[in-house]
Design a protein around this motif. Sequence first.
Motif, short mmCIF file in Angstrom:
data_model
loop_
_atom_site.label_atom_id
_atom_site.label_comp_id
_atom_site.label_asym_id
_atom_site.label_seq_id
_atom_site.Cartn_x
_atom_site.Cartn_y
_atom_site.Cartn_z
N ILE A 1 -6.31 0.47 -3.67
CA ILE A 1 -5.29 0.16 -2.65
C ILE A 1 -4.88 -1.30 -2.76
CG2 ILE A 1 -4.89 -0.08 -0.17
CD1 ILE A 1 -6.59 2.47 0.20
N ILE A 2 -5.85 -2.19 -2.91
CA ILE A 2 -5.56 -3.63 -3.04
C ILE A 2 -4.72 -3.87 -4.30
CG2 ILE A 2 -6.58 -5.89 -3.48
CD1 ILE A 2 -8.87 -5.06 -1.59
N ALA A 3 -5.05 -3.20 -5.39
CA ALA A 3 -4.29 -3.36 -6.64
C ALA A 3 -2.85 -2.90 -6.45
CB ALA A 3 -4.97 -2.59 -7.77
N ILE A 4 -2.67 -1.76 -5.80
CA ILE A 4 -1.31 -1.25 -5.56
C ILE A 4 -0.52 -2.21 -4.68
CG2 ILE A 4 0.00 0.59 -4.41
CD1 ILE A 4 -2.16 2.55 -5.46
N VAL A 5 -1.14 -2.72 -3.63
CA VAL A 5 -0.47 -3.66 -2.73
C VAL A 5 -0.09 -4.93 -3.49
CG1 VAL A 5 -0.83 -5.18 -0.73
CG2 VAL A 5 -1.50 -2.78 -0.61
N LEU A 6 -0.98 -5.43 -4.35
CA LEU A 6 -0.68 -6.63 -5.13
C LEU A 6 0.46 -6.39 -6.12
CD1 LEU A 6 -4.24 -8.10 -5.84
CD2 LEU A 6 -2.47 -9.05 -4.36
N ILE A 7 0.47 -5.24 -6.77
CA ILE A 7 1.54 -4.92 -7.72
C ILE A 7 2.87 -4.84 -7.00
CG2 ILE A 7 2.44 -3.11 -9.23
CD1 ILE A 7 -0.51 -2.58 -10.06
N ILE A 8 2.89 -4.14 -5.88
CA ILE A 8 4.12 -4.03 -5.10
C ILE A 8 4.54 -5.42 -4.60
CG2 ILE A 8 5.11 -3.15 -2.94
CD1 ILE A 8 3.47 -0.58 -3.43
N GLY A 9 3.59 -6.23 -4.18
CA GLY A 9 3.87 -7.58 -3.70
C GLY A 9 4.49 -8.43 -4.80
N PHE A 10 3.90 -8.42 -6.00
CA PHE A 10 4.45 -9.20 -7.11
C PHE A 10 5.84 -8.70 -7.49
CE2 PHE A 10 -0.07 -10.32 -8.14
CZ PHE A 10 0.07 -11.68 -7.89
N PHE A 11 6.01 -7.38 -7.50
CA PHE A 11 7.32 -6.81 -7.82
C PHE A 11 8.36 -7.26 -6.80
CE2 PHE A 11 10.39 -3.40 -6.97
CZ PHE A 11 11.02 -3.33 -8.20
N THR A 12 8.01 -7.18 -5.53
CA THR A 12 8.93 -7.54 -4.45
C THR A 12 9.26 -9.03 -4.48
OG1 THR A 12 8.01 -5.77 -3.09
CG2 THR A 12 9.29 -7.45 -1.95
#
Length: 184
Positions: free
Chosen positions: A8-19
């Motif tokens: 979950i943390i990895a997904i949130v970080l990936i989405i955060g970097f993308f955004t």
Amino acid sequence: MKKTTIGIIAIVLIIGFFTVGKYNNLVKLDNEVDTAFAQVQVVVKRRADLIPNLVETVKGYANFEQETLTKITEARAGVNNATTPEELANANEQVTESIRNFNVAVEAYPELKANANFLDLQAQLEGTENRIATERQRYNETVQIYNASVRSFPMNIFAKMLGFEQKPFFEAAADEQNAPDIKF
């Protein structure tokens, strides 16, 4: 449990970097549009700033039409007060129309057409007209890139949430889009 949390943390970080990356790109494109518009304003203002010199040169010819000079001055004020691409386009069209009418009126004054100051100002106005066309084209190219980014999926979702909206193109006035009638 640990693997799920890490996932979950990895997904949130990936989405955060993308955004963040996409947001920064939108900010960059938005600034490029503003810069391009400012450049259009600069060259249109340059033309408007040449007009008082032209008017002063012409005022020496007592019979010159006062109404024409007044319309040119009013059109110039519109350029100075314009704050949006639409306002600037309308003001620019008024200046263009005033200059056209001015040039028609000048035809009745051969001694004015031979005046060195007048000829120099006419040449500067012509060069400025070319610069205006170039800067309008650059502005529209920048707006096209920005609008494509704002409208493409999935960026359109983020753009809407973050308040980025499409920008207007700098369009020619309706009468500029028709070919002139040429009669011999």
